[in-house]
Structure formats: structure tokens, C-alpha cells
Design a protein around this motif. Structure first.
Motif, PDB file in Angstrom:
ATOM      1  N   LEU A  23       0.833  -1.319   0.065  1.00  0.00           N
ATOM      2  CA  LEU A  23      -0.145   0.014  -0.210  1.00  0.00           C
ATOM      3  C   LEU A  23       0.919   1.468  -0.103  1.00  0.00           C
ATOM      4  N   GLU A  24       1.709   1.273   0.833  1.00  0.00           N
ATOM      5  CA  GLU A  24       2.777   2.486   0.784  1.00  0.00           C
ATOM      6  C   GLU A  24       3.559   2.573  -0.310  1.00  0.00           C
ATOM      7  N   GLY A  25       3.956   1.722  -0.748  1.00  0.00           N
ATOM      8  CA  GLY A  25       4.841   1.535  -2.194  1.00  0.00           C
ATOM      9  C   GLY A  25       4.118   2.004  -3.149  1.00  0.00           C
ATOM     10  N   TRP A  26       2.851   1.574  -3.424  1.00  0.00           N
ATOM     11  CA  TRP A  26       1.821   2.030  -4.560  1.00  0.00           C
ATOM     12  C   TRP A  26       1.377   3.652  -4.439  1.00  0.00           C
ATOM     13  N   GLY A  60      -2.999  23.159  -9.620  1.00  0.00           N
ATOM     14  CA  GLY A  60      -4.022  23.004  -8.914  1.00  0.00           C
ATOM     15  C   GLY A  60      -4.181  21.269  -8.375  1.00  0.00           C
ATOM     16  N   LEU A  61      -3.836  20.690  -9.229  1.00  0.00           N
ATOM     17  CA  LEU A  61      -3.791  19.046  -8.810  1.00  0.00           C
ATOM     18  C   LEU A  61      -2.704  18.987  -7.357  1.00  0.00           C
ATOM     19  N   VAL A  62      -1.780  19.642  -7.344  1.00  0.00           N
ATOM     20  CA  VAL A  62      -0.561  19.852  -6.613  1.00  0.00           C
ATOM     21  C   VAL A  62      -1.387  20.044  -5.251  1.00  0.00           C
ATOM     22  N   ARG A  63      -2.033  21.277  -5.296  1.00  0.00           N
ATOM     23  CA  ARG A  63      -2.631  21.866  -4.056  1.00  0.00           C
ATOM     24  C   ARG A  63      -3.944  20.896  -3.779  1.00  0.00           C
ATOM     25  N   HIS A  64      -4.658  20.467  -4.493  1.00  0.00           N
ATOM     26  CA  HIS A  64      -5.777  19.600  -4.086  1.00  0.00           C
ATOM     27  C   HIS A  64      -5.240  18.224  -3.436  1.00  0.00           C
ATOM     28  N   LEU A  65      -4.103  17.648  -4.013  1.00  0.00           N
ATOM     29  CA  LEU A  65      -3.640  16.623  -3.396  1.00  0.00           C
ATOM     30  C   LEU A  65      -2.742  16.775  -1.971  1.00  0.00           C
ATOM     31  N   ALA A  66      -2.291  17.754  -1.853  1.00  0.00           N
ATOM     32  CA  ALA A  66      -1.683  18.292  -0.404  1.00  0.00           C
ATOM     33  C   ALA A  66      -2.844  18.520   0.612  1.00  0.00           C
ATOM     34  N   MET A  67      -4.019  19.320  -0.155  1.00  0.00           N
ATOM     35  CA  MET A  67      -5.184  18.911   0.850  1.00  0.00           C
ATOM     36  C   MET A  67      -5.567  17.398   1.326  1.00  0.00           C
ATOM     37  N   VAL A  68      -6.212  16.728   0.445  1.00  0.00           N
ATOM     38  CA  VAL A  68      -6.330  15.376   0.512  1.00  0.00           C
ATOM     39  C   VAL A  68      -5.572  14.505   1.314  1.00  0.00           C
ATOM     40  N   GLU A  69      -4.235  14.813   1.195  1.00  0.00           N
ATOM     41  CA  GLU A  69      -3.127  14.101   2.022  1.00  0.00           C
ATOM     42  C   GLU A  69      -3.436  14.531   3.511  1.00  0.00           C
ATOM     43  N   GLU A 142     -17.903   4.300   9.693  1.00  0.00           N
ATOM     44  CA  GLU A 142     -16.596   3.633  10.510  1.00  0.00           C
ATOM     45  C   GLU A 142     -15.891   3.229   9.293  1.00  0.00           C
ATOM     46  N   MET A 143     -14.350   3.719   9.408  1.00  0.00           N
ATOM     47  CA  MET A 143     -13.539   3.726   8.301  1.00  0.00           C
ATOM     48  C   MET A 143     -12.431   3.137   8.934  1.00  0.00           C
ATOM     49  N   ASN A 144     -11.380   2.495   8.174  1.00  0.00           N
ATOM     50  CA  ASN A 144     -10.177   2.126   8.792  1.00  0.00           C
ATOM     51  C   ASN A 144      -8.982   2.645   7.946  1.00  0.00           C
ATOM     52  N   VAL A 145      -7.801   2.627   8.502  1.00  0.00           N
ATOM     53  CA  VAL A 145      -6.638   3.147   7.827  1.00  0.00           C
ATOM     54  C   VAL A 145      -6.457   2.616   6.393  1.00  0.00           C
ATOM     55  N   ARG A 146      -6.581   1.234   6.354  1.00  0.00           N
ATOM     56  CA  ARG A 146      -6.538   0.609   5.187  1.00  0.00           C
ATOM     57  C   ARG A 146      -7.408   1.088   3.878  1.00  0.00           C
ATOM     58  N   TRP A 147      -8.627   1.421   4.323  1.00  0.00           N
ATOM     59  CA  TRP A 147      -9.328   2.338   3.528  1.00  0.00           C
ATOM     60  C   TRP A 147      -8.897   3.386   2.870  1.00  0.00           C
ATOM     61  N   HIS A 151      -8.219   4.280  -0.928  1.00  0.00           N
ATOM     62  CA  HIS A 151      -8.637   5.393  -1.337  1.00  0.00           C
ATOM     63  C   HIS A 151      -7.437   6.701  -2.209  1.00  0.00           C
ATOM     64  N   MET A 152      -6.511   6.788  -1.151  1.00  0.00           N
ATOM     65  CA  MET A 152      -5.626   7.608  -1.760  1.00  0.00           C
ATOM     66  C   MET A 152      -4.719   7.115  -3.197  1.00  0.00           C
ATOM     67  N   ILE A 153      -4.596   5.830  -3.247  1.00  0.00           N
ATOM     68  CA  ILE A 153      -4.267   5.356  -4.486  1.00  0.00           C
ATOM     69  C   ILE A 153      -5.076   5.587  -5.527  1.00  0.00           C
ATOM     70  N   GLU A 154      -6.248   5.242  -5.427  1.00  0.00           N
ATOM     71  CA  GLU A 154      -7.466   5.909  -6.431  1.00  0.00           C
ATOM     72  C   GLU A 154      -7.564   7.173  -6.674  1.00  0.00           C
TER      73      GLU A 154
END
Length: 176
Positions: A23-26, A60-69, A142-147, A151-154
């Protein structure tokens, strides 16, 4: 001197490993891919939109993904109390839309800091750790860290597809 997005050497995705390593690698592979799509472009080029009617830009994508992280790893999964990076009530999509006066060097530094902070937050959590995501209708899931990892990979994979097309429009560069 004109600022340009730094060159990057993308770390290959893992072929063998336990679940967390995979997960971390991808996720790291996709993080690197976003930066690879921006590498060598000037701040002004990073603000060139895709095609009308879209105003989507690489910056905009760089900014958006910083926010999503920040949002998924730190605020949701780790429970940190943090303000939004770019969005306000007046500009709910400010990460993607408020680009004209944005400073690319600052935004790239913010992205790097948010990725580092997300990595640190995630390292302190188990893939099985759970949290509640409040919904607008008042309910919660309820969600877990795996999700979050999946989601972040997607999220990155989808936006890296956008980045491919935007980069090709800017200077014709194509590739992985």
C-alpha cells in the motif's frame, strides 16, 4: 531566475511485500508520478488549464492532493485538528480554482510537507485502526486506515490521468 518544478526520480512500485509495504509503495509511486508530470515546468506553465470548460491545472492538482493528504491521513485517520489549506466558505474549491495568484514554489513546499506529515501520521497507526467519518446527512461511517490507503491510491491514479493530459497539452510530453 524563473522557478521550475524540480526533477524527480520515481521510485518503482513494489512487486513483493506485506500489505502495508504494498500500500505504501503504490501510494508513493503515485505521489512521485504527480511530481514527475510537473517536473521541469515553470510556475506559469503549471497554471495552464486543460481544455475548456475545465480550469484544471497541474498546480491545482498539487494543491488538491496536498489538501487530500492532510484531510485523510491527519484529520480523519489521526484525528488532528487542522484548518483547511486552500478552501474557504467563499471558495470551497480554492485548492483547484484559486490558482491565478498562487505561488508554485510555496505550494510545492506545502505539498512536500503534507506528504511528510501524512507519512508520519500513518506510521503511528495500524491498518486496522478505525475512525468515524461524519456525513452531511448527520450519519457516520466507520472506516479504517487500510481504506484510506486504497482511497488515496485511487485518488492519485485518477488525478495522474488528468495530469497526463494537461502535461501533453502544455508541451507535448507524454509517458508513464
Amino acid at each position: 531566475m524563473t522557478w521550475t518544478a524540480p526533477e524527480i526520480t520515481r521510485t518503482p512500485e513494489p512487486y513483493v511485500g506485506d500489505e502495508r509495504t504494498m500500500l505504501e509503495g503504490w501510494l508513493n509511486y503515485h505521489r512521485d508520478t504527480l511530481l514527475l508530470k510537473c517536473a521541469g515546468l515553470t510556475a506559469e506553465q503549471l497554471k495552464i488549464p486543460s481544455v475548456e470548460p475545465s480550469g484544471l491545472t497541474l498546480l491545482g492538482l498539487v494543491r488538491h492532493l496536498a489538501m487530500v493528504e492532510r484531510w485523510w491521513f491527519r484529520v480523519r485517520a489521526a484525528g488532528e485538528q487542522l484548518d483547511d489549506l486552500y478552501c474557504t466558505d467563499e471558495s470551497p474549491d480554492g485548492d483547484l480554482e484559486d490558482i491565478a495568484d498562487a505561488d508554485a514554489a510555496t505550494d510545492f513546499a506545502t505539498y512536500a510537507a503534507e506528504v511528510a506529515a501524512a507519512r508520519a501520521a500513518a506510521a503511528a497507526l495500524s491498518l486496522d485502526d478505525t475512525f468515524l467519518r461524519r456525513r452531511r446527512d448527520g450519519g457516520a461511517d466507520e472506516m479504517n486506515v487500510r481504506w484510506v490507503y486504497v482511497h488515496m491510491i485511487e485518488e492519485y491514479a485518477r488525478h495522474n490521468g488528468h495530469a497526463d493530459l494537461i502535461r501533453e497539452r502544455i508541451d507535448g510530453a507524454t509517458g508513464e
